[in-house]
Design a protein around this motif. Structure first.
Motif, short mmCIF file in Angstrom:
data_model
loop_
_atom_site.label_atom_id
_atom_site.label_comp_id
_atom_site.label_asym_id
_atom_site.label_seq_id
_atom_site.Cartn_x
_atom_site.Cartn_y
_atom_site.Cartn_z
N SER A 49 -7.58 -2.69 -12.60
CA SER A 49 -7.30 -3.51 -11.42
C SER A 49 -7.40 -4.99 -11.75
CB SER A 49 -8.22 -3.14 -10.25
OG SER A 49 -9.56 -3.45 -10.56
N SER A 52 -4.27 -5.90 -13.63
CA SER A 52 -3.15 -5.93 -12.69
C SER A 52 -3.13 -7.21 -11.88
CB SER A 52 -3.24 -4.71 -11.76
OG SER A 52 -2.22 -4.76 -10.80
N GLU A 86 2.39 -3.29 -12.25
CA GLU A 86 2.61 -2.10 -11.43
C GLU A 86 2.13 -0.84 -12.14
OE1 GLU A 86 6.77 -2.36 -10.46
OE2 GLU A 86 6.38 -3.61 -8.70
N GLY A 87 2.29 -0.80 -13.47
CA GLY A 87 1.78 0.32 -14.24
C GLY A 87 0.27 0.39 -14.18
N GLU A 89 -1.57 -0.77 -11.77
CA GLU A 89 -1.91 -0.36 -10.41
C GLU A 89 -1.85 1.16 -10.28
OE1 GLU A 89 0.79 -2.51 -7.90
OE2 GLU A 89 -0.55 -4.25 -7.72
N ARG A 90 -0.80 1.78 -10.84
CA ARG A 90 -0.67 3.24 -10.77
C ARG A 90 -1.81 3.93 -11.53
NH1 ARG A 90 4.68 1.78 -11.35
NH2 ARG A 90 4.68 2.24 -13.57
N ILE A 91 -2.13 3.40 -12.70
CA ILE A 91 -3.24 3.98 -13.47
C ILE A 91 -4.54 3.87 -12.68
CG2 ILE A 91 -4.68 3.67 -15.53
CD1 ILE A 91 -2.09 2.82 -17.00
N GLN A 93 -4.92 3.80 -9.48
CA GLN A 93 -4.92 4.73 -8.34
C GLN A 93 -5.20 6.15 -8.78
OE1 GLN A 93 -1.04 4.04 -6.72
NE2 GLN A 93 -1.63 2.13 -5.71
N GLU A 94 -4.81 6.50 -10.00
CA GLU A 94 -5.01 7.85 -10.49
C GLU A 94 -6.40 8.10 -11.04
OE1 GLU A 94 -1.93 8.30 -13.39
OE2 GLU A 94 -0.36 8.50 -11.89
#
Length: 95
Positions: A49, A52, A86-87, A89-91, A93-94
């Protein structure tokens, strides 16, 4: 990539036993080189984060608070930053 104990390092940085059953095979996307695994471990340690937010800040400063004209190279670089944040951010969230 196999470790010394016969396990594989996968995209998510986890070790996967060589005896993984068929249910888990679809989760294994790609084996990583040691330098790739180390890079991802470093990112996860420092916090995705934070990376990001930093990349988004740099992107926004360059795009919205700069008088520098943008050609194709600069636009491509800004798009690359967008893909990275954005990548991350996705990581984030997972995990």
């Amino acid at each position: 990539m196999r470790t010394s104990n016969g396990q594989s390092v996968c995209l998510n940085g986890n070790l996967v036993s060589t005896t993984v059953d068929a249910r888990h095979v679809s989760k294994i996307q790609k084996s990583l080189l040691p330098s790739q695994a180390e890079f991802l471990d470093s990112i996860m340690f420092h916090g995705v984060s934070g990376f990001s937010k930093s990349l988004k800040l740099i992107h926004d400063l360059a795009l919205y608070h700069s008088d520098v004209p943008f050609d194709e190279d600069e636009k491509s670089a800004l798009f690359d930053l967008k893909i990275l944040w954005e990548g991350f951010e996705r990581i984030g969230q997972e995990s």
